[in-house]
Design a protein around this motif. Structure first.
Motif, mmCIF file in Angstrom:
data_model
loop_
_atom_site.group_PDB
_atom_site.id
_atom_site.type_symbol
_atom_site.label_atom_id
_atom_site.label_comp_id
_atom_site.label_asym_id
_atom_site.label_seq_id
_atom_site.Cartn_x
_atom_site.Cartn_y
_atom_site.Cartn_z
ATOM 1 N N VAL A 158 0.827 -1.199 0.000
ATOM 2 C CA VAL A 158 0.000 0.000 0.000
ATOM 3 C C VAL A 158 0.868 1.258 0.000
ATOM 4 O O VAL A 158 2.066 1.211 0.270
ATOM 5 N N ARG A 159 0.230 2.390 -0.299
ATOM 6 C CA ARG A 159 0.925 3.679 -0.320
ATOM 7 C C ARG A 159 1.355 4.081 1.090
ATOM 8 O O ARG A 159 0.791 3.636 2.080
ATOM 9 N N ALA A 160 2.331 4.980 1.130
ATOM 10 C CA ALA A 160 2.790 5.517 2.406
ATOM 11 C C ALA A 160 1.665 6.302 3.076
ATOM 12 O O ALA A 160 0.763 6.823 2.413
ATOM 13 N N ALA A 191 -7.727 -3.526 -6.287
ATOM 14 C CA ALA A 191 -6.382 -3.917 -6.704
ATOM 15 C C ALA A 191 -5.432 -2.727 -6.668
ATOM 16 O O ALA A 191 -4.248 -2.876 -6.313
ATOM 17 N N LEU A 192 -5.942 -1.539 -6.999
ATOM 18 C CA LEU A 192 -5.090 -0.353 -7.001
ATOM 19 C C LEU A 192 -4.665 0.044 -5.592
ATOM 20 O O LEU A 192 -3.575 0.593 -5.410
ATOM 21 N N ILE A 193 -5.504 -0.208 -4.588
ATOM 22 C CA ILE A 193 -5.057 0.012 -3.203
ATOM 23 C C ILE A 193 -3.879 -0.905 -2.895
ATOM 24 O O ILE A 193 -2.849 -0.476 -2.374
ATOM 25 N N ALA A 194 -4.024 -2.177 -3.228
ATOM 26 C CA ALA A 194 -2.965 -3.149 -2.929
ATOM 27 C C ALA A 194 -1.685 -2.848 -3.689
ATOM 28 O O ALA A 194 -0.582 -3.136 -3.206
ATOM 29 N N ALA A 230 -1.328 -6.868 1.316
ATOM 30 C CA ALA A 230 -0.499 -5.732 0.910
ATOM 31 C C ALA A 230 -0.298 -4.728 2.030
ATOM 32 O O ALA A 230 0.419 -3.728 1.850
ATOM 33 N N GLY A 231 -0.936 -4.960 3.197
ATOM 34 C CA GLY A 231 -0.760 -4.079 4.336
ATOM 35 C C GLY A 231 -1.897 -3.117 4.592
ATOM 36 O O GLY A 231 -1.802 -2.262 5.483
ATOM 37 N N GLY A 232 -2.998 -3.235 3.833
ATOM 38 C CA GLY A 232 -4.143 -2.360 4.015
ATOM 39 C C GLY A 232 -5.172 -2.950 4.947
ATOM 40 O O GLY A 232 -4.969 -4.010 5.550
ATOM 41 N N VAL A 233 -6.314 -2.263 5.053
ATOM 42 C CA VAL A 233 -7.374 -2.673 5.968
ATOM 43 C C VAL A 233 -8.715 -2.546 5.261
ATOM 44 O O VAL A 233 -8.942 -1.602 4.504
ATOM 45 N N VAL A 234 -9.600 -3.530 5.495
ATOM 46 C CA VAL A 234 -10.944 -3.534 4.922
ATOM 47 C C VAL A 234 -11.931 -3.888 6.016
ATOM 48 O O VAL A 234 -11.781 -4.920 6.678
ATOM 49 N N THR A 235 -12.944 -3.035 6.214
ATOM 50 C CA THR A 235 -14.001 -3.314 7.181
ATOM 51 C C THR A 235 -15.323 -2.820 6.617
ATOM 52 O O THR A 235 -15.387 -2.265 5.511
ATOM 53 N N ASP A 236 -16.395 -2.992 7.408
ATOM 54 C CA ASP A 236 -17.636 -2.316 7.072
ATOM 55 C C ASP A 236 -17.582 -0.890 7.621
ATOM 56 O O ASP A 236 -16.547 -0.443 8.131
ATOM 57 N N ALA A 278 -12.318 0.392 2.427
ATOM 58 C CA ALA A 278 -10.970 -0.160 2.268
ATOM 59 C C ALA A 278 -9.975 0.984 2.253
ATOM 60 O O ALA A 278 -10.206 1.999 1.580
ATOM 61 N N ALA A 279 -8.895 0.824 2.991
ATOM 62 C CA ALA A 279 -7.934 1.919 3.124
ATOM 63 C C ALA A 279 -6.510 1.390 3.134
ATOM 64 O O ALA A 279 -6.246 0.249 3.517
ATOM 65 N N ALA A 280 -5.591 2.270 2.760
ATOM 66 C CA ALA A 280 -4.180 1.900 2.722
ATOM 67 C C ALA A 280 -3.545 1.895 4.100
ATOM 68 O O ALA A 280 -2.487 1.294 4.280
ATOM 69 N N SER A 281 -4.163 2.567 5.074
ATOM 70 C CA SER A 281 -3.596 2.602 6.419
ATOM 71 C C SER A 281 -4.717 2.662 7.441
ATOM 72 O O SER A 281 -5.837 3.103 7.140
ATOM 73 N N ARG A 282 -4.402 2.266 8.666
ATOM 74 C CA ARG A 282 -5.399 2.320 9.737
ATOM 75 C C ARG A 282 -5.732 3.759 10.108
ATOM 76 O O ARG A 282 -6.867 4.077 10.474
ATOM 77 N N GLU A 283 -4.760 4.639 10.008
ATOM 78 C CA GLU A 283 -5.005 6.037 10.325
ATOM 79 C C GLU A 283 -5.980 6.665 9.328
ATOM 80 O O GLU A 283 -6.920 7.369 9.722
#
Length: 265
Positions: free
Chosen positions: A152-154, A199-202, A229-235, A249-254
Motif C-alpha cells: 500500500v501507499r505511504a 487492486a489499485l489500493i494493494a 499488501a498491508g491495508g485494511v478492509v471493514t464495514d 478499504a484503506a491503505a492505512s489504519r489512520e
C-alpha cells in the motif's frame, strides 16, 4: 483451520487454474457486438451475460475435478456445501456493466476461506493480463510490466488521498449522504472502476475505496489481496466485512479511522 505448506501450495495452484479458465471464458465474449445482457432485477439494471455464466461454469468444473470436497459460493449458481471446511467464493465477472461497455476495469474474483475468514484471494483482469494475489504468504501482481510485490501507499491524510467509489449509482440516499461527507475532503475522487479499485489500493496507487450494497463474492478476494499488501478492509462500523454490505478499504489504519469517522457523521 491449520493450513499446511502442502495444502497452501495446492490451494494457490487451484486458484490460478480457476483464474486461467475464467480468462479464456470471459475473453471469448469481451467486446463482442453480439453480446447481450439480461437483468436480474426489475427496478434497476443488474446485468448478467452468457460470459458470467460460462466463466463460473468453467471454474466449477475445475473445482469438481481438483477439490470436490470443498464448498462453493458463486454469484451465478449459488452455494454448494462441502466437507473439508474450505469454501471457494467466486465472482465470475465483477463489474458486468463495465464488461458490457468494453472498459477493462472488470475482473474475476476468486477466494478460498475457512470458518474464520478468507485465506487467499485473486483479482484477475483478463484483458489487461494483470493478476493480483494475496494471502498464504503471497502479495504480488503479475502483468504486462512483469512481476512486482504488492504494498500500500505511504501514510497520508485524507486531504492528500485518492478515493475511488461506485457512488452515486449504488447505495441508499443515506449511504450517499455519508459518502458525500468524505468525498469533498479527498484530494481526488474517481468513479466506476469496480474490483480494479481494490487492486489499485494493494498496488500502492490509491488510498481509499468506499462502497455499499456488496455481496460476499464481491469482497472476499479484495479483502485477502488488500490485507496481504498491508491495508485494511471493514464495514462502515469498523467490523469484519466478509459478507459484504458497506465497505471501507484503506491503505492505512489512520486513514481508515479518518474516513470512518466522517461516514458515521
Amino acid at each position: 483451520m491449520r493450513i499446511s505448506e502442502a495444502l497452501a501450495s495446492e490451494l494457490i495452484a487451484v486458484a490460478h487454474e480457476l483464474a486461467d479458465v475464467a480468462r479464456v471464458a470471459t475473453l471469448s465474449y469481451f467486446r463482442s457486438r453480439e453480446l447481450a445482457a439480461e437483468t436480474k432485477e426489475t427496478e434497476r439494471f443488474d446485468p448478467v451475460t452468457a460470459a458470467d455464466r460460462l466463466s463460473e461454469e468453467r471454474m466449477r468444473e475445475v473445482l469438481a475435478r481438483r477439490r470436490p470436497m470443498d464448498g462453493i459460493l458463486g454469484e451465478e449458481f449459488g452455494a454448494r456445501a462441502g466437507t473439508s471446511g474450505l469454501t471457494w467464493v467466486l465472482d465470475p465477472i465483477d463489474g458486468t456493466r463495465s464488461y458490457l461497455a468494453g472498459t477493462p476495469t472488470w475482473g474475476v474474483l476468486i477466494s478460498v476461506r475457512d470458518a474464520e475468514g478468507v485465506l487467499y484471494g485473486i483479482i484477475d483482469q483478463p484483458y489487461i493480463g494483470e493478476r493480483f494475489e494475496g494471502g498464504l504468504g503471497r502479495a504480488r501482481v503479475v502483468g504486462p510490466m512483469g512481476e512486482a510485490a504488492l504494498g500500500v501507499r505511504a501514510l497520508r491524510p485524507l486531504s492528500q488521498a485518492l478515493l475511488f467509489s461506485t457512488f452515486p449509482e449504488v447505495g441508499t440516499p443515506d449511504e450517499g449522504a455519508a459518502f458525500r461527507r468524505v468525498a469533498p475532503k479527498a484530494k481526488l475522487v474517481r468513479y466506476g472502476t469496480d474490483c480494479y479499485a481494490y487492486a489499485l489500493i494493494a498496488a500502492g496507487q490509491i488510498d481509499l475505496v468506499i462502497e455499499a450494497g456488496l455481496q460476499a463474492y464481491d469482497v472476499q478476494a479484495p479483502i485477502a489481496v488488500i490485507e496481504a499488501a498491508g491495508g485494511v478492509v471493514t464495514d462502515w462500523q469498523g467490523r469484519p466485512a466478509l459478507e459484504g454490505g458497506r465497505i471501507l478499504a484503506a491503505a492505512s489504519r489512520e486513514l481508515h479511522a479518518e474516513a470512518l469517522a466522517l461516514l458515521n457523521g
